[in-house]
Design a protein around this motif. Structure first.
Motif, PDB file in Angstrom:
ATOM      1  N   GLU A   5       0.826  -1.210   0.000  1.00 34.63           N
ATOM      2  CA  GLU A   5       0.000   0.000   0.000  1.00 34.63           C
ATOM      3  C   GLU A   5       0.858   1.258   0.000  1.00 34.63           C
ATOM      4  O   GLU A   5       0.544   2.238  -0.677  1.00 34.63           O
ATOM      5  CB  GLU A   5      -0.936  -0.010   1.210  1.00 34.63           C
ATOM      6  CG  GLU A   5      -2.005  -1.076   1.111  1.00 34.63           C
ATOM      7  CD  GLU A   5      -2.818  -1.186   2.380  1.00 34.63           C
ATOM      8  OE1 GLU A   5      -2.603  -0.385   3.316  1.00 34.63           O
ATOM      9  OE2 GLU A   5      -3.679  -2.072   2.423  1.00 34.63           O
ATOM     10  N   ALA A   8       2.353   1.666  -3.469  1.00 39.37           N
ATOM     11  CA  ALA A   8       1.327   2.136  -4.400  1.00 39.37           C
ATOM     12  C   ALA A   8       1.056   3.617  -4.194  1.00 39.37           C
ATOM     13  O   ALA A   8       0.896   4.370  -5.163  1.00 39.37           O
ATOM     14  CB  ALA A   8       0.047   1.322  -4.227  1.00 39.37           C
ATOM     15  N   ALA A   9       1.020   4.053  -2.944  1.00 39.69           N
ATOM     16  CA  ALA A   9       0.775   5.472  -2.658  1.00 39.69           C
ATOM     17  C   ALA A   9       1.911   6.341  -3.181  1.00 39.69           C
ATOM     18  O   ALA A   9       1.681   7.412  -3.759  1.00 39.69           O
ATOM     19  CB  ALA A   9       0.590   5.677  -1.154  1.00 39.69           C
ATOM     20  N   ARG A  10       3.149   5.889  -3.022  1.00 40.67           N
ATOM     21  CA  ARG A  10       4.296   6.654  -3.528  1.00 40.67           C
ATOM     22  C   ARG A  10       4.290   6.711  -5.053  1.00 40.67           C
ATOM     23  O   ARG A  10       4.627   7.738  -5.642  1.00 40.67           O
ATOM     24  CB  ARG A  10       5.599   6.041  -3.012  1.00 40.67           C
ATOM     25  CG  ARG A  10       5.803   6.336  -1.531  1.00 40.67           C
ATOM     26  CD  ARG A  10       7.075   5.783  -0.981  1.00 40.67           C
ATOM     27  NE  ARG A  10       8.209   6.142  -1.814  1.00 40.67           N
ATOM     28  CZ  ARG A  10       9.387   5.522  -1.741  1.00 40.67           C
ATOM     29  NH1 ARG A  10       9.560   4.534  -0.894  1.00 40.67           N
ATOM     30  NH2 ARG A  10      10.389   5.894  -2.514  1.00 40.67           N
ATOM     31  N   LEU A  11       3.909   5.605  -5.681  1.00 45.36           N
ATOM     32  CA  LEU A  11       3.845   5.603  -7.153  1.00 45.36           C
ATOM     33  C   LEU A  11       2.776   6.568  -7.647  1.00 45.36           C
ATOM     34  O   LEU A  11       2.978   7.257  -8.653  1.00 45.36           O
ATOM     35  CB  LEU A  11       3.579   4.191  -7.680  1.00 45.36           C
ATOM     36  CG  LEU A  11       4.739   3.217  -7.610  1.00 45.36           C
ATOM     37  CD1 LEU A  11       4.286   1.825  -8.046  1.00 45.36           C
ATOM     38  CD2 LEU A  11       5.905   3.680  -8.461  1.00 45.36           C
ATOM     39  N   LEU A  12       1.640   6.619  -6.982  1.00 49.42           N
ATOM     40  CA  LEU A  12       0.578   7.539  -7.385  1.00 49.42           C
ATOM     41  C   LEU A  12       1.006   8.992  -7.227  1.00 49.42           C
ATOM     42  O   LEU A  12       0.657   9.839  -8.047  1.00 49.42           O
ATOM     43  CB  LEU A  12      -0.703   7.267  -6.589  1.00 49.42           C
ATOM     44  CG  LEU A  12      -1.438   5.981  -6.948  1.00 49.42           C
ATOM     45  CD1 LEU A  12      -2.609   5.739  -5.995  1.00 49.42           C
ATOM     46  CD2 LEU A  12      -1.926   6.013  -8.378  1.00 49.42           C
ATOM     47  N   VAL A  13       1.765   9.278  -6.188  1.00 45.75           N
ATOM     48  CA  VAL A  13       2.263  10.641  -5.991  1.00 45.75           C
ATOM     49  C   VAL A  13       3.221  11.009  -7.114  1.00 45.75           C
ATOM     50  O   VAL A  13       3.152  12.102  -7.686  1.00 45.75           O
ATOM     51  CB  VAL A  13       2.950  10.782  -4.601  1.00 45.75           C
ATOM     52  CG1 VAL A  13       3.717  12.085  -4.496  1.00 45.75           C
ATOM     53  CG2 VAL A  13       1.904  10.672  -3.516  1.00 45.75           C
ATOM     54  N   ARG A  14       4.098  10.073  -7.476  1.00 45.45           N
ATOM     55  CA  ARG A  14       5.063  10.351  -8.553  1.00 45.45           C
ATOM     56  C   ARG A  14       4.373  10.465  -9.905  1.00 45.45           C
ATOM     57  O   ARG A  14       4.805  11.212 -10.774  1.00 45.45           O
ATOM     58  CB  ARG A  14       6.133   9.269  -8.600  1.00 45.45           C
ATOM     59  CG  ARG A  14       6.953   9.298  -7.320  1.00 45.45           C
ATOM     60  CD  ARG A  14       8.286   8.798  -7.436  1.00 45.45           C
ATOM     61  NE  ARG A  14       9.097   9.422  -8.444  1.00 45.45           N
ATOM     62  CZ  ARG A  14      10.379   9.160  -8.561  1.00 45.45           C
ATOM     63  NH1 ARG A  14      10.948   8.325  -7.730  1.00 45.45           N
ATOM     64  NH2 ARG A  14      11.091   9.715  -9.504  1.00 45.45           N
ATOM     65  N   ALA A  15       3.290   9.708 -10.080  1.00 47.24           N
ATOM     66  CA  ALA A  15       2.565   9.754 -11.356  1.00 47.24           C
ATOM     67  C   ALA A  15       1.892  11.096 -11.569  1.00 47.24           C
ATOM     68  O   ALA A  15       1.620  11.481 -12.705  1.00 47.24           O
ATOM     69  CB  ALA A  15       1.531   8.633 -11.409  1.00 47.24           C
ATOM     70  N   LYS A  16       1.621  11.808 -10.510  1.00 47.54           N
ATOM     71  CA  LYS A  16       0.973  13.113 -10.631  1.00 47.54           C
ATOM     72  C   LYS A  16       1.971  14.231 -10.888  1.00 47.54           C
ATOM     73  O   LYS A  16       1.579  15.339 -11.233  1.00 47.54           O
ATOM     74  CB  LYS A  16       0.158  13.408  -9.370  1.00 47.54           C
ATOM     75  CG  LYS A  16      -1.042  12.489  -9.239  1.00 47.54           C
ATOM     76  CD  LYS A  16      -1.831  12.781  -7.995  1.00 47.54           C
ATOM     77  CE  LYS A  16      -3.009  11.824  -7.891  1.00 47.54           C
ATOM     78  NZ  LYS A  16      -3.767  12.027  -6.666  1.00 47.54           N
ATOM     79  N   ARG A  21       6.324  12.160 -15.715  1.00 47.34           N
ATOM     80  CA  ARG A  21       5.500  11.463 -16.690  1.00 47.34           C
ATOM     81  C   ARG A  21       6.030  11.650 -18.098  1.00 47.34           C
ATOM     82  O   ARG A  21       6.678  12.650 -18.412  1.00 47.34           O
ATOM     83  CB  ARG A  21       4.061  11.980 -16.616  1.00 47.34           C
ATOM     84  CG  ARG A  21       3.452  11.713 -15.230  1.00 47.34           C
ATOM     85  CD  ARG A  21       2.036  12.127 -15.150  1.00 47.34           C
ATOM     86  NE  ARG A  21       1.255  11.327 -16.093  1.00 47.34           N
ATOM     87  CZ  ARG A  21       0.125  11.761 -16.628  1.00 47.34           C
ATOM     88  NH1 ARG A  21      -0.332  12.958 -16.344  1.00 47.34           N
ATOM     89  NH2 ARG A  21      -0.540  11.002 -17.451  1.00 47.34           N
ATOM     90  N   THR A  29      -3.670  12.579 -20.600  1.00 48.90           N
ATOM     91  CA  THR A  29      -4.435  13.232 -19.537  1.00 48.90           C
ATOM     92  C   THR A  29      -5.102  14.504 -20.044  1.00 48.90           C
ATOM     93  O   THR A  29      -6.235  14.820 -19.661  1.00 48.90           O
ATOM     94  CB  THR A  29      -3.507  13.578 -18.353  1.00 48.90           C
ATOM     95  OG1 THR A  29      -2.867  12.380 -17.918  1.00 48.90           O
ATOM     96  CG2 THR A  29      -4.268  14.184 -17.202  1.00 48.90           C
TER      97      THR A  29
END
Length: 150
Positions: A5, A8-16, A21, A29
């Motif tokens: 978890e 996954a949270a760190r990946l979502l932060v980096r994806a933003k 990107r 997007t």
């Protein structure tokens, strides 16, 4: 080792983060806004200039090809929801004559298997019982009438 978890949270932060990107990911997007701008009459050059001023850094040729690829991958149809009530289909049988209802004086459309006919020949043989050959050529019809009178 971190749990799934947290990763996954760190990946979502980096994806933003825009600088993390890819250019095509950022365009994917922004596609609804790009499409709306095109529909409003803005040229691709004006749209790209605005995107470049925001740090996208893309040439017009790669911008066009990336838009093309994104549009090709985008689903064009929305899946329809399943019907809420069960639907049953019943075949329409009105006007269909069952073999038991066939009149005795009418010939059956049965061709013996021993004839060794191809399916096409079998269909033509059945059709010959019901269709009389006539020409739609008026000149040929007049000629045939003269031939039969003489």
């Amino acid at each position: 080792m971190e749990n799934d978890e947290a990763i996954a949270a760190r990946l979502l932060v980096r994806a933003k983060e825009p600088e993390q990107r890819s250019k095509s990911g950022r365009l994917r997007t922004l596609l609804p806004a790009i499409e709306a701008s095109i529909a409003a009459g803005l040229s691709l050059e004006v749209i790209l200039a605005e995107l470049n001023s925001q740090g996208l850094d893309m040439q017009i040729g790669s911008f066009k090809s990336t838009l093309y690829r994104i549009r090709q991958k985008k689903p064009t149809s929305i899946p329809l929801p399943a019907p809420a009530l069960p639907v049953t289909l019943t075949p329409k049988t009105e006007g269909i004559i069952a073999p038991s209802e066939q009149h005795a004086d009418e010939p059956a459309d049965v061709i013996e298997e021993s004839d060794n006919l191809t399916p096409k020949q079998r269909r033509e043989k059945i059709a010959d019982k019901y269709v009389t050959p006539q020409s739609s050529n008026s000149l040929l019809n007049k000629f045939n009438k003269k031939e039969t009178k003489q």
